[in-house]
Design a protein around this motif. Structure first.
Motif, PDB file in Angstrom:
ATOM      1  N   ASN A 121       0.916  -1.199   0.037  1.00 18.11           N
ATOM      2  CA  ASN A 121      -0.064   0.059   0.159  1.00 18.11           C
ATOM      3  C   ASN A 121       0.951   1.322  -0.006  1.00 18.11           C
ATOM      4  O   ASN A 121       0.590   2.312  -0.646  1.00 18.11           O
ATOM      5  N   LYS A 122       1.926   1.233   0.567  1.00 20.26           N
ATOM      6  CA  LYS A 122       2.877   2.323   0.805  1.00 20.26           C
ATOM      7  C   LYS A 122       3.639   2.669  -0.357  1.00 20.26           C
ATOM      8  O   LYS A 122       3.583   3.679  -0.995  1.00 20.26           O
ATOM      9  N   THR A 123       3.878   1.605  -1.134  1.00 20.01           N
ATOM     10  CA  THR A 123       4.563   1.632  -2.561  1.00 20.01           C
ATOM     11  C   THR A 123       3.615   2.282  -3.427  1.00 20.01           C
ATOM     12  O   THR A 123       3.738   3.039  -4.151  1.00 20.01           O
ATOM     13  N   ALA A 124       2.165   1.800  -3.593  1.00 21.42           N
ATOM     14  CA  ALA A 124       1.263   2.148  -4.272  1.00 21.42           C
ATOM     15  C   ALA A 124       0.998   3.637  -4.135  1.00 21.42           C
ATOM     16  O   ALA A 124       0.852   4.332  -5.337  1.00 21.42           O
ATOM     17  N   VAL A 125       0.923   3.933  -2.978  1.00 15.15           N
ATOM     18  CA  VAL A 125       0.646   5.524  -2.520  1.00 15.15           C
ATOM     19  C   VAL A 125       1.885   6.182  -3.175  1.00 15.15           C
ATOM     20  O   VAL A 125       1.531   7.438  -3.978  1.00 15.15           O
ATOM     21  N   ASP A 126       3.093   5.797  -2.703  1.00 15.16           N
ATOM     22  CA  ASP A 126       4.189   6.557  -3.326  1.00 15.16           C
ATOM     23  C   ASP A 126       4.033   6.680  -4.869  1.00 15.16           C
ATOM     24  O   ASP A 126       4.532   7.785  -5.337  1.00 15.16           O
ATOM     25  N   GLU A 127       3.960   5.684  -5.685  1.00  9.35           N
ATOM     26  CA  GLU A 127       4.083   5.403  -6.841  1.00  9.35           C
ATOM     27  C   GLU A 127       2.940   6.528  -7.392  1.00  9.35           C
ATOM     28  O   GLU A 127       3.135   7.212  -8.416  1.00  9.35           O
ATOM     29  N   GLU A 128       1.850   6.424  -6.938  1.00  2.00           N
ATOM     30  CA  GLU A 128       0.576   7.407  -7.350  1.00  2.00           C
ATOM     31  C   GLU A 128       1.075   8.798  -7.331  1.00  2.00           C
ATOM     32  O   GLU A 128       0.666   9.598  -8.092  1.00  2.00           O
ATOM     33  N   TYR A 129       1.408   9.279  -6.239  1.00  2.00           N
ATOM     34  CA  TYR A 129       2.079  10.644  -5.864  1.00  2.00           C
ATOM     35  C   TYR A 129       2.915  11.125  -6.759  1.00  2.00           C
ATOM     36  O   TYR A 129       2.844  12.134  -7.263  1.00  2.00           O
ATOM     37  N   TYR A 130       4.066  10.195  -7.077  1.00  2.00           N
ATOM     38  CA  TYR A 130       5.102  10.760  -7.866  1.00  2.00           C
ATOM     39  C   TYR A 130       4.357  10.893  -9.332  1.00  2.00           C
ATOM     40  O   TYR A 130       4.909  11.588 -10.313  1.00  2.00           O
ATOM     41  N   TYR A 131       3.452   9.854  -9.700  1.00  2.00           N
ATOM     42  CA  TYR A 131       3.070  10.032 -11.102  1.00  2.00           C
ATOM     43  C   TYR A 131       2.355  11.087 -11.514  1.00  2.00           C
ATOM     44  O   TYR A 131       2.358  11.993 -12.435  1.00  2.00           O
ATOM     45  N   GLN A 132       1.336  11.528 -10.293  1.00  2.00           N
ATOM     46  CA  GLN A 132       0.473  12.655 -10.385  1.00  2.00           C
ATOM     47  C   GLN A 132       1.275  13.942 -10.391  1.00  2.00           C
ATOM     48  O   GLN A 132       1.244  14.976 -11.204  1.00  2.00           O
ATOM     49  N   LYS A 133       2.337  13.914  -9.636  1.00  2.00           N
ATOM     50  CA  LYS A 133       3.434  14.897  -9.554  1.00  2.00           C
ATOM     51  C   LYS A 133       3.958  15.238 -10.751  1.00  2.00           C
ATOM     52  O   LYS A 133       4.092  16.389 -11.192  1.00  2.00           O
TER      53      LYS A 133
END
Length: 88
Positions: A40-52
């Motif tokens: 979950n942490k990895t998914a959240v981090d990846e989504e954050y960097y994608y959106q950024k």
């Protein structure tokens, strides 16, 4: 908790098996929960960097929209000004 299962397991073979399975289940549940938290942490981090990286913030999008309007207006003014001097 481990002592509790071991104490109960001394009563019979069936309870020994139950205690062993209970201990295994507790350990597996802990490991599975740890893996899920990490995923979950990895998914959240990846989504954050994608959106950024790929999505613009509302302020940036608004600024780019205003800059486009200003550029189109300047181009129209230059064309009008240049057209009057050529034909005038």
């Amino acid at each position: 908790m481990l002592d509790y299962y071991l104490a109960i397991s001394q009563m019979s073979l069936g309870k020994l098996i139950t205690a062993t399975l209970g201990i295994a289940l507790i350990r597996m549940t802990h490991k599975v929960a740890k893996v899920i938290r990490k995923n979950n942490k990895t998914a959240v981090d990846e989504e954050y960097y994608y959106q950024k990286k790929n999505l613009q913030s509302p302020k940036k999008a608004r600024l780019i929209q205003y800059l486009k309007i200003i550029m189109y207006s300047l181009i129209k003014i230059i064309i009008l000004f240049y057209g009057q001097n050529v034909y005038g």
